[in-house]
Design an enzyme around this catalytic site. Sequence first.
Site, PDB file in Angstrom:
ATOM      1  N   ASP A 191      46.684  38.578  46.129  1.00 62.63           N
ATOM      2  CA  ASP A 191      45.469  39.085  45.496  1.00 62.63           C
ATOM      3  C   ASP A 191      45.194  38.401  44.164  1.00 62.63           C
ATOM      4  O   ASP A 191      44.045  38.318  43.724  1.00 62.63           O
ATOM      5  CB  ASP A 191      45.600  40.596  45.294  1.00 62.63           C
ATOM      6  CG  ASP A 191      44.368  41.197  44.648  1.00 62.63           C
ATOM      7  OD1 ASP A 191      43.288  41.111  45.256  1.00 62.63           O
ATOM      8  OD2 ASP A 191      44.481  41.747  43.543  1.00 62.63           O
ATOM      9  N   LEU A 210      38.750  45.669  42.350  1.00 59.48           N
ATOM     10  CA  LEU A 210      37.474  44.994  42.075  1.00 59.48           C
ATOM     11  C   LEU A 210      37.617  43.492  41.903  1.00 59.48           C
ATOM     12  O   LEU A 210      36.627  42.797  41.717  1.00 59.48           O
ATOM     13  CB  LEU A 210      36.839  45.580  40.804  1.00 59.48           C
ATOM     14  CG  LEU A 210      36.476  47.073  40.859  1.00 59.48           C
ATOM     15  CD1 LEU A 210      35.988  47.535  39.502  1.00 59.48           C
ATOM     16  CD2 LEU A 210      35.421  47.325  41.920  1.00 59.48           C
ATOM     17  N   ARG A 211      38.862  42.996  41.959  1.00 57.61           N
ATOM     18  CA  ARG A 211      39.066  41.572  41.713  1.00 57.61           C
ATOM     19  C   ARG A 211      38.358  40.722  42.764  1.00 57.61           C
ATOM     20  O   ARG A 211      37.844  39.642  42.468  1.00 57.61           O
ATOM     21  CB  ARG A 211      40.565  41.257  41.677  1.00 57.61           C
ATOM     22  CG  ARG A 211      40.870  39.826  41.220  1.00 57.61           C
ATOM     23  CD  ARG A 211      42.357  39.583  41.102  1.00 57.61           C
ATOM     24  NE  ARG A 211      42.906  40.212  39.908  1.00 57.61           N
ATOM     25  CZ  ARG A 211      43.893  41.091  39.900  1.00 57.61           C
ATOM     26  NH1 ARG A 211      44.434  41.474  41.033  1.00 57.61           N
ATOM     27  NH2 ARG A 211      44.336  41.602  38.776  1.00 57.61           N
ATOM     28  N   GLY A 212      38.302  41.222  43.999  1.00 60.73           N
ATOM     29  CA  GLY A 212      37.684  40.456  45.070  1.00 60.73           C
ATOM     30  C   GLY A 212      36.211  40.194  44.838  1.00 60.73           C
ATOM     31  O   GLY A 212      35.741  39.062  44.962  1.00 60.73           O
TER      32      GLY A 212
END
Length: 334
Positions: free
Chosen positions: A191, A272-274
Amino acid sequence: MSLAFPFSAIVGQDTMKQALILTAIDPGLGGVLVFGDRGTGKSTAVRALAALLPPITAVKDCPVNSERPEDCPDWATVPDTDLVERPTPVVDLPLGVTEDRVTGALDIERALTKGEKAFEPGLLARANRGYLYIDEVNLLEDHIVDLLLDVAQSGVNAVEREGLSIRHPARFVLVGSGNPEEGELRPQLLDRFGLSVEVASPTDIDERIEVVRRRDAFDMDREGFIAKWQPEDAKIRDAILAGRAALRKLEATDAILRDCATLAVALGADGLRGELTLLRAARALAAYEGDAAITRDHLATVAPLALSHRLRRDPLDEAGSTTRVTRTVAETFG
């Protein structure tokens, strides 16, 4: 003149090349993870892109490639502060490397011979303003990968041990490659990489022939082969430089932000990184292509790069993660 294989001469592997170009436009994307077969041009592409980029201007004797004399770290002895041009750094991180070698440590020889406490810079110092390449990243010790990802995100290397308290800039694009048959990365590490690409050996006979033909021509006459492809490399370089200049001018509309969030929720991506990476990658692609605004087409193109490695495994869905992202994009965007 660099003797690296020309970036534009790499046959196929368009997705991998696109991911690397996006990180050249926006280094803040968080690096690239390239998983696939051996001999598919992973390390060749990284070195080719770095050779394609314009040289960096750096202080001659600065161990961290500082752009200006006043940016050189206080702990560094810099006899010559003249500015020089040097190729964009590409630093290889070998398997089995120690933390001291990565971050830097006390200069033992100087301590013993002169009784002075001095810092010996590590690989992170050399990689500043360039690329840090890890082959077989899935075989690297977890604590080293954790350290690299933390530094890559913060842009600062901090060493607090052996009586040393050292900080220096360490802004680099992290590129990891590996063969999934030899072990997988932990999900939390997956991730943290901004973009992910799966590569495979070409199955088309003509494409394989062209790969061998170009590599053979390069090995037989490197300078001649590079000169032949130089105009194509120059086009990519100019587009990257134009993209960097245009990046901050591209604002994300509410509609695009909604599309990013909707897509992430539909795929079940954690955190929320995606969607943040999806937005940045789409902006970088729009800038590279010279477009005036970020569109759904940009999102659809980069979604497999930004989201495929962030999906939870679905035992009822045998499709690969890239296929799942592509399918969900089609369903969400119509």
